[in-house]
Design an enzyme around this catalytic site. Sequence first.
Site, PDB file in Angstrom:
ATOM      1  N   ASP A 184       5.455  35.844 -12.509  1.00 35.35           N
ATOM      2  CA  ASP A 184       5.514  36.010 -11.179  1.00 35.35           C
ATOM      3  C   ASP A 184       6.511  37.258 -10.442  1.00 35.35           C
ATOM      4  O   ASP A 184       7.733  37.038 -11.097  1.00 35.35           O
ATOM      5  CB  ASP A 184       5.314  35.029 -10.137  1.00 35.35           C
ATOM      6  CG  ASP A 184       4.648  35.076  -8.690  1.00 35.35           C
ATOM      7  OD1 ASP A 184       4.202  36.145  -8.533  1.00 35.35           O
ATOM      8  OD2 ASP A 184       4.930  34.193  -8.096  1.00 35.35           O
TER       9      ASP A 184
ATOM     10  N   ARG B 299      -4.370  31.826   1.435  1.00 33.75           N
ATOM     11  CA  ARG B 299      -3.407  31.124   1.643  1.00 33.75           C
ATOM     12  C   ARG B 299      -3.096  30.752   3.053  1.00 33.75           C
ATOM     13  O   ARG B 299      -2.819  29.575   3.471  1.00 33.75           O
ATOM     14  CB  ARG B 299      -1.887  31.624   0.834  1.00 33.75           C
ATOM     15  CG  ARG B 299      -0.764  30.714   1.404  1.00 33.75           C
ATOM     16  CD  ARG B 299       0.681  31.195   0.765  1.00 33.75           C
ATOM     17  NE  ARG B 299       0.517  31.189  -0.578  1.00 33.75           N
ATOM     18  CZ  ARG B 299       0.871  31.844  -1.497  1.00 33.75           C
ATOM     19  NH1 ARG B 299       1.464  32.912  -1.068  1.00 33.75           N
ATOM     20  NH2 ARG B 299       0.906  31.955  -2.847  1.00 33.75           N
TER      21      ARG B 299
ATOM     22  N   THR C 216       3.698  41.995  -6.091  1.00 34.24           N
ATOM     23  CA  THR C 216       3.271  42.748  -4.885  1.00 34.24           C
ATOM     24  C   THR C 216       3.427  43.732  -4.706  1.00 34.24           C
ATOM     25  O   THR C 216       3.458  44.766  -3.857  1.00 34.24           O
ATOM     26  CB  THR C 216       4.108  41.729  -3.858  1.00 34.24           C
ATOM     27  OG1 THR C 216       5.429  41.627  -4.155  1.00 34.24           O
ATOM     28  CG2 THR C 216       3.421  40.509  -3.457  1.00 34.24           C
TER      29      THR C 216
ATOM     30  N   LYS D 249      -3.284  35.568  -6.990  1.00 32.81           N
ATOM     31  CA  LYS D 249      -2.646  35.895  -8.223  1.00 32.81           C
ATOM     32  C   LYS D 249      -2.416  34.652  -9.070  1.00 32.81           C
ATOM     33  O   LYS D 249      -2.902  34.660 -10.314  1.00 32.81           O
ATOM     34  CB  LYS D 249      -1.379  37.037  -8.171  1.00 32.81           C
ATOM     35  CG  LYS D 249      -1.896  38.125  -7.306  1.00 32.81           C
ATOM     36  CD  LYS D 249      -0.804  39.087  -7.127  1.00 32.81           C
ATOM     37  CE  LYS D 249       0.475  38.546  -6.296  1.00 32.81           C
ATOM     38  NZ  LYS D 249       0.034  38.189  -4.819  1.00 32.81           N
ATOM     39  N   THR D 250      -1.609  33.749  -8.664  1.00 30.73           N
ATOM     40  CA  THR D 250      -1.191  32.655  -9.358  1.00 30.73           C
ATOM     41  C   THR D 250      -2.422  31.843  -9.963  1.00 30.73           C
ATOM     42  O   THR D 250      -2.539  31.469 -10.962  1.00 30.73           O
ATOM     43  CB  THR D 250      -0.198  31.680  -8.580  1.00 30.73           C
ATOM     44  OG1 THR D 250       1.026  32.594  -8.115  1.00 30.73           O
ATOM     45  CG2 THR D 250       0.319  30.755  -9.506  1.00 30.73           C
TER      46      THR D 250
END
Length: 350
Positions: free
Chosen positions: A122, A230, A171, A77-78
Amino acid sequence: MSADRDPGAVAGAGILDAGSESDAELAFEGALRPKSLGEFVGQTKVRGQLELLLQAAAMQGRSADHILLAGPPGLGKTTLAMIVAHENGRSLRMSSGPAIQHAGDLAALLSSLLPGEVLFIDEIHRMARSAEEMLYLAMEDFRIDIMVGKGAGATSIPLELAPFTLVGATTRSGLLPNPLRDRFGFTAHLEFYDDAELTEVLRRAARLLGMPIDEAALTEIAGRSRGTPRIANRLLRRVRDYALVNAKDADLTSVRAALDLYDVDPLGLDRLDRAVLRAIIDRFDGGPVGLNTLAVSVGEEAETIESVVEPFLVRIGLLSRTPRGRVATKAAWRQFGGRAPQPTLLDDEL
Ligand SMILES: Nc1ncnc2c1ncn2[C@@H]1O[C@H](COP(=O)(O)OP(=O)(O)OP(=O)(O)O)[C@@H](O)[C@H]1O
């Protein structure tokens, strides 16, 4: 991405917790982050949709529509927020829901935006309610009302904002109030990556790190990465450490030895995943058990269980979320506890 997020801040969540980061890991992530949609692996549909949205905005010389990115931690997302800014040649301003605890925090942020800038928030579902209401107007009309004074004498002063694109990440999209959700022109739900996509993420990362590693090793790491880039990158780093310290090649044997050392099993489950499944099976007879009870029994925050642990366990068919609570599936019983009670609760529910 936010370092102050609770799910990420949970102690002992382990190597696979896609939310927790040390400074070294943040630097490592930064180095591996794709800079353009072309470099971004997987999420083909979302990539195509974003490409169209950005191109249309560029052709009309306006800011792109506001974008909401939803999905479990570590799926990109980032990275996508950064790409949105980069692809359109705009600068990016980053903030997070927990950092916006008053409407004034948001007013300061919004009023300092330059025309066309991309604002990334975020964990947007954790923003203060008063700020959320201010954001509605800002997103729709590029304007906010600033309250001056208190009580009967209070007045509101309108303030024009420069046009901007908001990229919100969450999330927990279910926690966003509808008026906020409705103001995003496009919502992307990021999905877990399949093994082939993760292998590609890893191949790219190994190339950027100048790390020789064979295909079998990459495939093995991908299979233990919980569908999450990640985590894949983080496991690659552990394998690199192992190969370095033991003066070995980064091959299948090294991967298995390194990941066994870090308690990452062949399914990619870590300590917390196993603790959750064990608790449901051993202490609650396979469920159903409520989220809060489950969280207390494994000593974690309910939010961590819900947003970090459960999505993957549901995806690989070890856990089911039923209206009456969390239930271990037959596959989970086979994996952890032998035979499920007859008939299983799942047989009634599903
Ligand atoms: N599609 C992708 N291709 C290649 N690398 C990726 C991709 N998605 C994520 N990554 C890698 O995974 C790391 C984590 O991604 P990112 O920080 O964007 O996740 P996130 O969804 O914002 O997580 P959080 O919800 O915790 O903020 C990035 O540093 C990047 O290197």
